[in-house]
Design a protein around this motif. Structure first.
Motif, PDB file in Angstrom:
ATOM      1  N   ASP A   1      -4.134  -5.047  16.889  1.00  0.00           N
ATOM      2  CA  ASP A   1      -2.627  -5.518  16.559  1.00  0.00           C
ATOM      3  C   ASP A   1      -1.823  -5.693  17.619  1.00  0.00           C
ATOM      4  N   LEU A   2      -2.046  -4.659  18.547  1.00  0.00           N
ATOM      5  CA  LEU A   2      -1.101  -4.410  19.510  1.00  0.00           C
ATOM      6  C   LEU A   2      -1.227  -5.448  20.756  1.00  0.00           C
TER       7      LEU A   2
ATOM      8  N   VAL B   1       0.485  -6.564  12.427  1.00  0.00           N
ATOM      9  CA  VAL B   1       0.924  -7.370  13.709  1.00  0.00           C
ATOM     10  C   VAL B   1       2.236  -7.107  13.893  1.00  0.00           C
ATOM     11  N   LEU B   2       3.183  -7.346  13.006  1.00  0.00           N
ATOM     12  CA  LEU B   2       4.729  -7.295  12.925  1.00  0.00           C
ATOM     13  C   LEU B   2       5.029  -5.907  13.615  1.00  0.00           C
ATOM     14  N   ALA B   3       4.333  -4.902  12.715  1.00  0.00           N
ATOM     15  CA  ALA B   3       4.657  -3.458  13.152  1.00  0.00           C
ATOM     16  C   ALA B   3       4.270  -3.364  14.433  1.00  0.00           C
ATOM     17  N   ALA B   4       3.031  -3.973  15.064  1.00  0.00           N
ATOM     18  CA  ALA B   4       2.827  -3.765  16.403  1.00  0.00           C
ATOM     19  C   ALA B   4       3.931  -4.388  17.400  1.00  0.00           C
TER      20      ALA B   4
ATOM     21  N   HIS C   1      12.291  -1.296   6.482  1.00  0.00           N
ATOM     22  CA  HIS C   1      11.561  -0.036   6.180  1.00  0.00           C
ATOM     23  C   HIS C   1      10.169  -0.326   7.226  1.00  0.00           C
ATOM     24  N   LEU C   2      10.006  -0.978   7.309  1.00  0.00           N
ATOM     25  CA  LEU C   2       8.570  -1.232   8.427  1.00  0.00           C
ATOM     26  C   LEU C   2       9.037  -0.814   9.782  1.00  0.00           C
TER      27      LEU C   2
END
Length: 301
Positions: free
Chosen positions: A171-172, A257-260, A277-278
């Motif tokens: 994901d990064l 992926v959005l979190a990354a 929240h993420l």
């Protein structure tokens, strides 16, 4: 239907309470799910050998993919559960095998979840507990604290444990690939903005978002990334207009992926939404703008 299965653990020893598998049903939205994650962490700390078999959206469960307590993941929308909401079918519907194999069942939600827990409790020889997903308005305490209190009351003492998302390397890499073609994101962190929300009334007036973006871009000359989710179609025109100010629009990404992507942010500003929240779960500085919802209840944990 099983969506995904962690490697089996055959040699798990029962701990002092004798719990090996806990079935969890959580059909809520992303924000609700992330507010419940510290409870899952707390259960793991209290019962390190227990596995949680979870009925939830596959993308939500994917955020727990590296957690040692995650067992099997099931779709919450299949007929296995749907039959138990039917006033006649529930009494003769087949009970999912995973419930029969569990040591106890936790069902998160509001009134419909309570009905499910009552009916399932009459069909399985296991403790089945309803966990009310958020408090009534006259009891404005944080959701995670409210959930933790119910687990302590109905099952066993747990502490509310911090929950932090650590993006996986794949994901990064996907996030870095997206940023690679944007010159102003090389060596300089952007402010991430998410103006959207699943509830239209929760959205800050767009003229104020526009003023914030102009201030960041024209006065401070800071790169800005605006994120859009599946429920943000109404903001497509606003997003396209913001690109004229050099704003990068990130859309169509999986949650992982959005979190990354968020992990590379300078900070985050958003409406009361699952993406906010993420961002908080990733651990970046997060400012959430509340309007109609009560920040005492819904602020990220």
């Amino acid at each position: 239907m099983v969506l995904w299965l962690c490697p089996a653990v055959d040699s798990v020893q029962h701990d002092r309470l004798g719990v090996m598998r806990i079935a969890v049903v959580h059909q809520g939205a992303l924000g609700d799910f992330l507010l419940a994650c510290p409870v899952f962490e707390g259960i793991h700390r209290a019962l390190p050998q227990a596995l949680l078999d979870i009925w939830t959206k596959s993308e939500h469960a994917g955020l727990l993919s590296t957690r040692p307590y995650l067992g099997r993941v099931f779709s919450p929308d299949g007929a296995e559960l749907t039959h138990f909401y039917h006033d006649e079918l529930w009494s003769r519907a087949d009970v999912p095998k995973a419930f029969q194999e569990s040591d106890c069942v936790l069902i998160f939600g509001q009134s419909a979840a309570r009905i499910l827990s009552e009916r399932l409790g009459r069909r399985v020889n296991r403790p089945v507990h309803w966990v009310q997903s958020f408090p009534h308005s006259e009891n404005p305490i944080p959701v995670t604290e409210f959930l933790t209190g119910q687990i302590c009351e109905k099952l066993f003492p747990i502490d509310r444990a911090p929950f932090r998302l650590l993006p996986e390397q794949g994901d990064l890499s996907a996030a870095q690939s997206w940023m690679a073609g944007k010159a102003d994101l090389q060596g300089k962190k952007a402010v991430f903005i998410h103006p959207g929300s699943g509830g239209f009334r929760k959205i800050w007036p767009l003229r104020r978002w526009w003023a914030l973006i102009r201030w960041l871009r024209e006065r401070l000359e800071i790169p800005v990334v605006l994120t859009l989710g599946p429920a943000d179609e109404r903001l497509a025109g606003f997003a396209r207009e913001s690109e004229r100010l050099g704003v990068h629009v990130a859309e169509g990404f999986s949650l992982s992926v959005l979190a990354a992507l968020l992990s590379h942010a300078r900070c985050f500003v958003g409406s009361d939404s699952g993406v906010s929240h993420l961002a908080a779960a990733v651990g970046i500085s997060t400012l959430v703008i509340f309007g109609v919802s009560d920040q005492r209840v819904w602020a990220p944990s």
